[in-house]
Every structure is written in C-alpha cells, then in structure tokens.
Design a protein around this motif. Sequence first.
Motif, PDB file in Angstrom:
ATOM      1  N   GLY A  89       1.483  -1.573  -4.962  1.00  0.00           N
ATOM      2  CA  GLY A  89       0.602  -2.563  -5.575  1.00  0.00           C
ATOM      3  C   GLY A  89       1.268  -3.882  -5.891  1.00  0.00           C
ATOM      4  N   LYS A  90       2.601  -3.958  -5.759  1.00  0.00           N
ATOM      5  CA  LYS A  90       3.323  -5.208  -6.017  1.00  0.00           C
ATOM      6  C   LYS A  90       3.277  -6.103  -4.770  1.00  0.00           C
TER       7      LYS A  90
ATOM      8  N   ALA B  80       0.862  -1.178   0.000  1.00  0.00           N
ATOM      9  CA  ALA B  80       0.000   0.000   0.000  1.00  0.00           C
ATOM     10  C   ALA B  80       0.897   1.227   0.000  1.00  0.00           C
ATOM     11  N   ALA B  81       0.303   2.395  -0.053  1.00  0.00           N
ATOM     12  CA  ALA B  81       1.098   3.626  -0.149  1.00  0.00           C
ATOM     13  C   ALA B  81       2.056   3.764   1.032  1.00  0.00           C
ATOM     14  N   ARG B  82       1.545   3.563   2.230  1.00  0.00           N
ATOM     15  CA  ARG B  82       2.376   3.770   3.415  1.00  0.00           C
ATOM     16  C   ARG B  82       3.500   2.737   3.522  1.00  0.00           C
TER      17      ARG B  82
ATOM     18  N   SER C 263       9.698   8.102  -6.302  1.00  0.00           N
ATOM     19  CA  SER C 263       9.788   7.369  -7.570  1.00  0.00           C
ATOM     20  C   SER C 263       9.829   5.861  -7.334  1.00  0.00           C
ATOM     21  N   PHE C 264      10.712   5.416  -6.453  1.00  0.00           N
ATOM     22  CA  PHE C 264      10.831   3.980  -6.182  1.00  0.00           C
ATOM     23  C   PHE C 264       9.590   3.446  -5.473  1.00  0.00           C
TER      24      PHE C 264
ATOM     25  N   GLN D  37       2.882   8.802   7.192  1.00  0.00           N
ATOM     26  CA  GLN D  37       1.611   9.123   7.832  1.00  0.00           C
ATOM     27  C   GLN D  37       0.816  10.180   7.078  1.00  0.00           C
ATOM     28  N   LEU D  38       1.461  10.859   6.140  1.00  0.00           N
ATOM     29  CA  LEU D  38       0.741  11.828   5.301  1.00  0.00           C
ATOM     30  C   LEU D  38      -0.028  11.136   4.179  1.00  0.00           C
ATOM     31  N   MET D  39       0.307   9.861   3.931  1.00  0.00           N
ATOM     32  CA  MET D  39      -0.349   9.099   2.863  1.00  0.00           C
ATOM     33  C   MET D  39      -1.672   8.506   3.363  1.00  0.00           C
ATOM     34  N   PRO D  40      -2.654   8.325   2.462  1.00  0.00           N
ATOM     35  CA  PRO D  40      -3.912   7.659   2.847  1.00  0.00           C
ATOM     36  C   PRO D  40      -3.636   6.220   3.277  1.00  0.00           C
ATOM     37  N   ILE D  41      -4.523   5.669   4.124  1.00  0.00           N
ATOM     38  CA  ILE D  41      -4.302   4.315   4.633  1.00  0.00           C
ATOM     39  C   ILE D  41      -4.786   3.251   3.654  1.00  0.00           C
ATOM     40  N   PHE D  42      -5.672   3.613   2.696  1.00  0.00           N
ATOM     41  CA  PHE D  42      -6.208   2.590   1.802  1.00  0.00           C
ATOM     42  C   PHE D  42      -5.188   2.200   0.742  1.00  0.00           C
ATOM     43  N   SER D  43      -5.424   1.012   0.167  1.00  0.00           N
ATOM     44  CA  SER D  43      -4.451   0.442  -0.762  1.00  0.00           C
ATOM     45  C   SER D  43      -5.032   0.368  -2.165  1.00  0.00           C
ATOM     46  N   SER D  44      -4.354   0.988  -3.106  1.00  0.00           N
ATOM     47  CA  SER D  44      -4.749   0.910  -4.512  1.00  0.00           C
ATOM     48  C   SER D  44      -3.620   1.509  -5.340  1.00  0.00           C
ATOM     49  N   PRO D  45      -3.220   0.857  -6.435  1.00  0.00           N
ATOM     50  CA  PRO D  45      -2.152   1.414  -7.276  1.00  0.00           C
ATOM     51  C   PRO D  45      -2.484   2.837  -7.727  1.00  0.00           C
ATOM     52  N   GLY D  46      -1.531   3.719  -7.630  1.00  0.00           N
ATOM     53  CA  GLY D  46      -1.740   5.105  -8.051  1.00  0.00           C
ATOM     54  C   GLY D  46      -2.043   6.059  -6.913  1.00  0.00           C
ATOM     55  N   VAL D  47      -2.164   5.530  -5.684  1.00  0.00           N
ATOM     56  CA  VAL D  47      -2.489   6.382  -4.533  1.00  0.00           C
ATOM     57  C   VAL D  47      -1.365   7.386  -4.271  1.00  0.00           C
TER      58      VAL D  47
END
Length: 267
Positions: free
Chosen positions: A119-120, A52-54, A112-113, A76-86
């Motif tokens: 999503g992997k 996920a993003a975090r 970038s990395f 912690q600034l990133m949303p908690i939900f998981s989806s490619p492109g977040v």
Amino acid sequence: LFFERFLNPERIDLPDIDIDFGQLGREKVISYIFKKFGNNRVTHVSTVSTYAARSAIRDTGRALGFLPREINKIAQLMPIFSSPGVIRASLKKLPELQKLPQDQEPLKSLFSFAQTIEGKPRHLSVHASSMIISDRPLSEVVPLEVTNQGEIVSQYEKESIKDLGLLKMDILGSRSLTVIKKTLEMLREKNINIDLSKIPLDDKATFSALQKGKTLGVFQLESSGMSSLLRRLSPSHLGDLIAALSLYRPGPLDSGMTEHYLKRKRG
C-alpha cells in the motif's frame, strides 16, 4: 449532460473536464494541445503507483536474496487486486499459503517486510488520460520530471493539481466512438451512407429498446445497474437519459435521491 453538472455557482472546486475521442484520433488531439498551448505550458499528470500484494512480495524477495523462480511462485499465490491488508488476509485464508512455513525464516521476514510496504508508494507513473494546461510555464508552478520514455510529467498527482487551482483535463479514448467510425466506414464501402446528424433524437424504436434495458454495447448505458435503472425509469425522451446518467452516480444512489426521483416521475 447538463452543463451545470460540471460548473455552477454552488461548486467550490474546479470542474473535472472529460472529453471523449475515438481511440484512433486521441493521439492527434494530444499533439494538437501541445502545439496550440506550447510544450512548456502543457504536461501529463502523474499517478502514484502503490505496492500491491504481488509487487510487495517480489520486491521484498529480491532485496532478501530469493531466487526469481522462488519469489514468482509465492507471488502468484497472492490475489492480483491491490488493497492494504491483502497479504495478511491471504496468509490466514488461502490454503496454498497456509501450507508454507510462514513462521520460519526466510519466509517470516519476507511476509513481514512485504506487509510493511504493501500500500506504500512504489513509483510515479503517467496517468492514462489527465493533462494540465497552464497560462504560464509549468516549471514555475509544479515540479516536473522526465519519464523513462522521455515524457515530461508533473510530480504532483491529480488531487494535488486540483489543490493548486490548475486546470486538469482528461483526454479519453472511447472504444464506442471508434466502433461507430469503423462501422460507418464499412457501410460506405457498400455504398450505404448514414449522416449521424440526421438521426432523430426521439426515435421510438430506440427508446423502446432502452425501456426494455436492451443496452448492450451502448456507451455509458450497458452496465447491468444502468440497464436496471432504465427499465424502472422508462425513458421516453433525451431528457430522461440525461437524468439517468446524472442519477446513476454514487452520491444520488447513496443518498436515496435516485429512488426519490423515480417515485416522483411515476407520480
């Protein structure tokens, strides 16, 4: 529910069998299954946990040598939900992230990395409820591995298990069944004994409440969408509830079958 929901001549894949038990008795059922069929023929199903993003930010930050407090602050600034492109969307939309020097190193490489691995697959986890029961040793059928907790799980996740033709069962822990059990126990302490098998399935007061959408706390009926459907369906017997549970599914809702059924029921 009608048995044909799960197995019928037109179904091309194996049935998806879900069995609900009280949360307090679920572990006993799982232990019984292992004892009944054998440890070499029963195992838990794995599930593939993805970045996920975090988690992508945290693992990338560690690899790049960020200090834990620095990387936690950004994650912690990133949303908690998981989806490619977040991550990409967050960098463009969230004011807190826009204040950071995203185009400068080391944040440029970090983001970038992190987007590359978002999503992997990250690791295998144990599925919360799915189990495999086989007619022969599972080591002959699927690759197995031992988790950090010492449990043996399949390396294949549930969709691959289906493709192999193996029987998958979901042993679920139901909070509602636990609440009912504890309620009956509390009533017995007050010398009030209720036999659930003697409660009529056509109780008028119960169906009157269902027709009004008063379903809070009722297993599988308490969501706002189901409550709305029941008000429109106006159930008067058990068969109507079976229909409601079958209709409140993505397939019937998306195809218009639910609306068609409601119109036919009203004549």
